[in-house]
Design an enzyme around this catalytic site. Structure first.
Site, PDB file in Angstrom:
ATOM      1  N   CYS A 153      -1.884  -3.013   7.703  1.00  0.00           N
ATOM      2  CA  CYS A 153      -1.853  -3.806   6.461  1.00  0.00           C
ATOM      3  C   CYS A 153      -0.517  -4.759   6.442  1.00  0.00           C
ATOM      4  O   CYS A 153      -0.608  -5.941   6.047  1.00  0.00           O
ATOM      5  CB  CYS A 153      -2.143  -3.068   5.246  1.00  0.00           C
ATOM      6  N   LYS A 209      -7.384  -5.243  -2.848  1.00  0.00           N
ATOM      7  CA  LYS A 209      -7.818  -5.490  -1.764  1.00  0.00           C
ATOM      8  C   LYS A 209      -8.912  -4.476  -1.152  1.00  0.00           C
ATOM      9  O   LYS A 209      -8.469  -3.256  -1.357  1.00  0.00           O
ATOM     10  CB  LYS A 209      -6.983  -6.043  -0.689  1.00  0.00           C
ATOM     11  N   ASP A 254       0.733  -1.299   0.042  1.00  0.00           N
ATOM     12  CA  ASP A 254       0.041   0.031   0.123  1.00  0.00           C
ATOM     13  C   ASP A 254       0.930   1.304   0.062  1.00  0.00           C
ATOM     14  O   ASP A 254       0.426   2.213   0.987  1.00  0.00           O
ATOM     15  CB  ASP A 254      -0.925   0.048   1.130  1.00  0.00           C
TER      16      ASP A 254
END
Ligand code: VGL
Ligand code: ZN
Length: 202
Positions: free
Chosen positions: A155, A110, A12
């Site tokens: 994450c 996601k 990310d």
């Protein structure tokens, strides 16, 4: 070059998690040169992208009267309500412009189901709905994963712990990751990672 059974998983590194973004992680952009350099060492590079519809249930704006960073109960457990971030197709959801994406073999998105968040690169927050990353890595014979990116305590941590649960060897490179650190979440996540068998480096 590392062993062919190794992969670098870059979590990310998107505009919204970098300074100026909707859910900015302090120093989030500072890790990019190190991540870019690491890509040349790994025979497999995977990038992940947080990718939410506007009506996503993890956004405080979609819960009447809820403040960002408050917590609510979802069918799958407790969920932090985040500022609106990484909306599909938005500038905030794009990778940071300095992150190299050419070396990536796979980009995995996601968090696109409106009713469920997905911190982990492997499973959504119900811990059972798969993203498909496990199958990809296994099909390539990859057994050892190095995680870097944003955010260490969400994450990155969820992804690394799921990796161990699935039988991969997992390393988190702290020097190439940055944390949100919401109410002690970094130390909590590091403790949980160590307990799970994740190796913390850097
Ligand atoms: C993340 C909170 C919400 C992350 C994503 O990438 O760590 N954190 N969505
Ligand atoms: Zn998100």
């Amino acid at each position: 070059m590392r062993n062919p059974t190794e992969a670098l998983i870059v979590i990310d590194v998107q505009n919204d998690f970098c300074p100026g973004g909707a859910l900015a992680v302090q120093g989030g952009d500072q890790i990019i040169p190190a991540i870019n350099a690491l890509m040349d060492d790994f025979p497999c590079v995977v990038l992940t992208q947080d990718w939410h519809p506007k009506d996503h249930a993890s956004f405080a704006a979609n819960h009447k009267g809820a403040e960002p960073f408050s917590v609510t109960e979802m069918p799958y457990g407790m969920q932090v309500l985040w500022p609106t971030h990484c909306v599909i197709g938005s500038k905030g959801a794009d990778f940071h412009k300095d992150l190299r994406s050419d070396p990536a073999h796979l980009v995995i998105r996601k968090g696109f189901r409106p009713q469920i968040d997905s911190y982990s690169a492997f499973f959504e927050n119900d811990r059972t709905t798969p993203t498909g990353l496990e199958g990809y890595l296994r099909a390539r014979g990859i057994t050892t994963l190095t995680f870097v990116g944003l955010a260490t305590d969400y994450c990155v941590a969820y992804s690394a712990m799921d990796a161990v649960r699935l039988g991969f060897d997992a390393v988190v490179l702290r020097s190439a990751s940055r944390a949100i650190d919401l109410n002690g979440s970094l130390i909590e996540a590091e403790t949980a990672m160590i307990d799970a068998g994740v190796v913390l480096e850097g």
